[in-house]
Design a protein around this motif. Structure first.
Motif, PDB file in Angstrom:
ATOM      1  N   ALA A  94       0.850  -1.189   0.000  1.00  0.00           N
ATOM      2  CA  ALA A  94       0.000   0.000   0.000  1.00  0.00           C
ATOM      3  C   ALA A  94       0.885   1.238   0.000  1.00  0.00           C
ATOM      4  O   ALA A  94       1.615   1.482   0.965  1.00  0.00           O
ATOM      5  CB  ALA A  94      -0.915  -0.003   1.219  1.00  0.00           C
ATOM      6  N   HIS A  95       0.830   1.995  -1.092  1.00  0.00           N
ATOM      7  CA  HIS A  95       1.615   3.230  -1.200  1.00  0.00           C
ATOM      8  C   HIS A  95       1.137   4.072  -2.371  1.00  0.00           C
ATOM      9  O   HIS A  95       0.805   5.242  -2.222  1.00  0.00           O
ATOM     10  CB  HIS A  95       3.100   2.923  -1.352  1.00  0.00           C
ATOM     11  N   ILE A  96       1.086   3.448  -3.566  1.00  0.00           N
ATOM     12  CA  ILE A  96       0.715   4.164  -4.784  1.00  0.00           C
ATOM     13  C   ILE A  96      -0.775   3.984  -5.022  1.00  0.00           C
ATOM     14  O   ILE A  96      -1.219   2.965  -5.561  1.00  0.00           O
ATOM     15  CB  ILE A  96       1.519   3.641  -5.995  1.00  0.00           C
ATOM     16  N   GLY A  97      -1.574   4.947  -4.585  1.00  0.00           N
ATOM     17  CA  GLY A  97      -3.010   4.855  -4.758  1.00  0.00           C
ATOM     18  C   GLY A  97      -3.500   5.638  -5.963  1.00  0.00           C
ATOM     19  O   GLY A  97      -2.712   6.150  -6.771  1.00  0.00           O
ATOM     20  N   THR A  98      -4.812   5.742  -6.060  1.00  0.00           N
ATOM     21  CA  THR A  98      -5.425   6.354  -7.244  1.00  0.00           C
ATOM     22  C   THR A  98      -6.138   7.669  -6.946  1.00  0.00           C
ATOM     23  O   THR A  98      -6.599   8.327  -7.869  1.00  0.00           O
ATOM     24  CB  THR A  98      -6.435   5.381  -7.874  1.00  0.00           C
ATOM     25  N   TRP A  99      -6.233   8.047  -5.669  1.00  0.00           N
ATOM     26  CA  TRP A  99      -6.853   9.329  -5.344  1.00  0.00           C
ATOM     27  C   TRP A  99      -5.800  10.419  -5.521  1.00  0.00           C
ATOM     28  O   TRP A  99      -5.301  11.005  -4.566  1.00  0.00           O
ATOM     29  CB  TRP A  99      -7.380   9.324  -3.922  1.00  0.00           C
ATOM     30  N   ALA A 100      -5.455  10.660  -6.754  1.00  0.00           N
ATOM     31  CA  ALA A 100      -4.345  11.555  -7.077  1.00  0.00           C
ATOM     32  C   ALA A 100      -4.485  12.026  -8.517  1.00  0.00           C
ATOM     33  O   ALA A 100      -5.311  11.510  -9.279  1.00  0.00           O
ATOM     34  CB  ALA A 100      -3.009  10.831  -6.892  1.00  0.00           C
ATOM     35  N   GLU A 101      -3.671  12.986  -8.885  1.00  0.00           N
ATOM     36  CA  GLU A 101      -3.689  13.451 -10.273  1.00  0.00           C
ATOM     37  C   GLU A 101      -3.055  12.438 -11.209  1.00  0.00           C
ATOM     38  O   GLU A 101      -3.408  12.367 -12.401  1.00  0.00           O
ATOM     39  CB  GLU A 101      -2.979  14.799 -10.366  1.00  0.00           C
TER      40      GLU A 101
END
Length: 306
Positions: A94-101
């Motif tokens: 868990a580190h690179i999620g999708t709630w991002a640009e």
């Protein structure tokens, strides 16, 4: 880039500045247009998966994504810059999620975005849609028969109901509210009220028993299913591991670009619809989480990125 992150388990998600994710040889960088919110997202933020998954902070939340390919890894030939894509971007940590640009996604998890769906609809499909699709596959709902679906109008159950109906199955769908009966009928289910006496009500509708049962609710759903299903090996649950003691299947959804392509085909055929309940901008992610926590949302909550 802007991203919704936490610096430790239990923190309130906040909008922060983060570096662009690195793009590995078999990954692509996706410019996010929409990212679905699922209850597991805030469970992860609370540390629920810590016994199984390594977490690296700051942790960007979210697993669902719909967006545009911005860059491809050196080993990627399946997608090109400018392609519109969707993915269930759960990785082994868990580190690179999708709630991002932007988010980096392994190519194995990607599928083209269907033009039959808007960006918010596409962003709300992957995790819940894959869970429904894979649960149906686990109990071999491939055509005909009668299927009992617990929480048939929920985020996952609504997809399972539509998919099963598209395969010619008769769907008996449970709900806790009679007001939801019209919605379940619209999805393709024959509604039945959950709670005390459910097994008797299902037997009245299917005196010879049901061929398969899917638990997307928990509680006593597995026990009730065992009372009405012809073969307990055809019970699947995504929440209750006790199903394995009956010979049934506990389903843990896995990323699959191939399965997403099948869901796309259903959407294009008009057999699968994504009901978006609310859209929030990234900056209002915490409000979106609070709405999800109420447990009273019918349809998907989606974060959108301009």
């Amino acid at each position: 880039m802007k991203a919704v992150t936490i610096d430790a388990y239990g923190e309130t998600p906040r909008l922060s500045e983060q570096p662009l994710p690195k793009v590995g040889p078999d990954s692509v960088l996706v410019r996010v247009r929409a990212a679905g919110l699922n209850p597991v997202d805030w469970h992860v933020a609370g540390g629920a998966l810590d016994p199984m998954v390594y977490a690296y902070f700051p942790l960007t939340m979210g697993w669902d994504v719909a967006g545009v390919v911005e860059r491809v890894g050196v080993g990627v030939s399946e997608f090109a810059v400018g392609d519109e894509v969707i993915a269930y971007n759960r990785q082994d940590f868990a580190h690179i999620g999708t709630w991002a640009e932007y988010t980096a996604v392994p190519v194995r998890s990607l599928a083209p975005k269907s033009q039959a769906m808007s960006w918010p609809e596409a962003g709300g499909l992957p995790l819940a849609g894959l869970t429904a699709y894979q649960a149906l596959g686990a109990v071999h709902v491939e055509g005909g028969g009668t299927v009992l679906i617990h929480a048939a109008g929920g985020g996952v159950g609504g997809f399972a109901t539509q998919i099963a109906a598209s395969r010619g199955a008769r769907v008996i769908g449970t709900t806790s509210r009679t007001e939801s009966f019209p919605f379940l009928r619209e999805l393709g289910a024959e509604p039945v009220l959950s709670g005390d006496g459910l097994a008797e009500r299902v037997r009245e509708m299917a005196p010879e028993g049901v061929d398969a049962a899917l638990d997307f609710l928990g509680g006593d759903a597995v026990a009730v299913s065992a009372e009405v299903v012809k073969n307990p090996a055809r019970i699947a649950s995504v929440v209750d591991g006790s199903v394995k003691a009956l010979g049934g299947r506990y389903v843990w959804v896995h990323p699959s670009g191939r399965d997403l392509r099948e869901l796309n085909a259903l959407a294009e055929a008009g057999s699968l619809r994504v009901h978006v309940n609310r859209e929030f901008p990234l900056a209002e992610a915490q409000q979106a989480v609070e709405l999800s926590r109420t447990g009273k949302v019918r349809g998907k909550i989606v974060l959108t990125v301009p």
